[in-house]
Design an enzyme around this catalytic site. Sequence first.
Site, PDB file in Angstrom:
ATOM      1  N   HIS A  70      67.972  41.071  30.128  1.00 35.61           N
ATOM      2  CA  HIS A  70      67.034  40.078  29.610  1.00 35.61           C
ATOM      3  C   HIS A  70      66.824  38.948  30.609  1.00 35.61           C
ATOM      4  O   HIS A  70      67.757  38.524  31.271  1.00 35.61           O
ATOM      5  CB  HIS A  70      67.592  39.431  28.344  1.00 35.61           C
ATOM      6  CG  HIS A  70      67.495  40.254  27.104  1.00 35.61           C
ATOM      7  ND1 HIS A  70      68.285  41.347  26.856  1.00 35.61           N
ATOM      8  CD2 HIS A  70      66.684  40.125  26.023  1.00 35.61           C
ATOM      9  CE1 HIS A  70      67.964  41.852  25.669  1.00 35.61           C
ATOM     10  NE2 HIS A  70      66.990  41.135  25.144  1.00 35.61           N
ATOM     11  N   ASN A  87      74.632  41.151  35.261  1.00 37.05           N
ATOM     12  CA  ASN A  87      74.167  40.895  33.901  1.00 37.05           C
ATOM     13  C   ASN A  87      75.294  40.428  32.991  1.00 37.05           C
ATOM     14  O   ASN A  87      75.095  39.561  32.146  1.00 37.05           O
ATOM     15  CB  ASN A  87      73.531  42.179  33.342  1.00 37.05           C
ATOM     16  CG  ASN A  87      72.891  41.975  31.990  1.00 37.05           C
ATOM     17  OD1 ASN A  87      72.280  40.950  31.732  1.00 37.05           O
ATOM     18  ND2 ASN A  87      73.026  42.974  31.118  1.00 37.05           N
ATOM     19  N   ASP A 147      63.501  24.529  46.884  1.00 37.74           N
ATOM     20  CA  ASP A 147      62.714  24.742  48.104  1.00 37.74           C
ATOM     21  C   ASP A 147      63.023  26.091  48.751  1.00 37.74           C
ATOM     22  O   ASP A 147      62.112  26.781  49.224  1.00 37.74           O
ATOM     23  CB  ASP A 147      63.006  23.634  49.126  1.00 37.74           C
ATOM     24  CG  ASP A 147      62.187  22.373  48.860  1.00 37.74           C
ATOM     25  OD1 ASP A 147      61.176  22.459  48.136  1.00 37.74           O
ATOM     26  OD2 ASP A 147      62.563  21.317  49.394  1.00 37.74           O
ATOM     27  N   ASP A 161      54.919  27.833  44.399  1.00 41.28           N
ATOM     28  CA  ASP A 161      55.238  26.428  44.193  1.00 41.28           C
ATOM     29  C   ASP A 161      55.763  26.248  42.778  1.00 41.28           C
ATOM     30  O   ASP A 161      55.011  26.356  41.812  1.00 41.28           O
ATOM     31  CB  ASP A 161      53.990  25.574  44.428  1.00 41.28           C
ATOM     32  CG  ASP A 161      54.257  24.078  44.294  1.00 41.28           C
ATOM     33  OD1 ASP A 161      55.436  23.688  44.202  1.00 41.28           O
ATOM     34  OD2 ASP A 161      53.274  23.320  44.284  1.00 41.28           O
ATOM     35  N   GLN A 175      58.860  16.323  43.265  1.00 44.80           N
ATOM     36  CA  GLN A 175      59.180  17.677  43.733  1.00 44.80           C
ATOM     37  C   GLN A 175      59.980  17.600  45.022  1.00 44.80           C
ATOM     38  O   GLN A 175      60.960  18.332  45.207  1.00 44.80           O
ATOM     39  CB  GLN A 175      57.900  18.488  43.961  1.00 44.80           C
ATOM     40  CG  GLN A 175      57.191  18.892  42.692  1.00 44.80           C
ATOM     41  CD  GLN A 175      55.998  19.794  42.976  1.00 44.80           C
ATOM     42  OE1 GLN A 175      56.143  20.872  43.542  1.00 44.80           O
ATOM     43  NE2 GLN A 175      54.820  19.337  42.583  1.00 44.80           N
TER      44      GLN A 175
HETATM   45 MN    MN Z   1      57.302  22.760  44.004  1.00 42.12          MN
HETATM   46 MN    MN Z   2      59.056  22.271  47.595  1.00 44.36          MN
END
Ligand code: MN
Ligand code: MN
Length: 253
Positions: A91, A122, A224, A233, A243
């Site tokens: 899952h 898992n 990142d 992204d 971010q």
């Molecule tokens: Mn991002």
């Molecule tokens: Mn980033």
Amino acid sequence: SASYPHLLFGNPTHSQRDLGQPDNYLIEKKQFALSYNRTNGIPNWVSWQLNKDWLGEAPRQNDFRPDPDLPDAWSVVTGRDYGGSGFDRGHLVPSEDRGDSINDNSSTFVMTNIIPMSPDNNRGPWEKLESYSRRLVNQGKELYIIAGGDGEGGTGSRGRKTRLGRGKVLVPARLWKIVVVMESSPGTAGLGAINPDTRVIAVAIPNRMGIANADWRDFRISVDALEDALGVDFLSNLPSKLQYVLEKRIDKR
Ligand code: MN
Ligand code: MN
């Protein structure tokens, strides 16, 4: 529907409910949202909110089945495609994350929420991170989680495979997950509650045997690094300054 909370932080592949994009096909349910990849027979990602409202004592339904929200004309993956493969029907949204009702628990057993996972992952570090996440919820947090596979070829209990079910189902090389931890639930402040100190957990765990007793913390990476590996992204609905801060940090708690 726009009223569902599961894509609060974004739609990292710009997935749409468009028959012309069968390998990035958006399915939004009350219980979670996902991008399906028809060529690979697995989701690209599944994204879901987790708070106390979703937890409960509903029994595990175990009713693995094709997703009725897929277009009728598409060939379907069934639980049998995994049979005897040496890989678990793993899952992404865990069954236990949808214990509030029998219907919501059953929703997690559609095959669009399932990826071939090595039993050692898992039932090992992947499961331990799931349990840890529910402990955070029981401490009053609200989580936004997204998870999927990356790469091609894994090792299950019967050796290395790149595809199952006569080629219908891709076996990813690793499984990844991002967990955004909001301090209070319900997160009525939405994205406005996110700040530079917000905890973001990201992991990438190899889809192989020999890791049954490994700690999920040993597989932590930055968002990142995942973005670079996958070419997408994440957390794209956050301001870019947030971010920048949150995605370069590796969780250390
Ligand atoms: Mn991002
Ligand atoms: Mn980033």
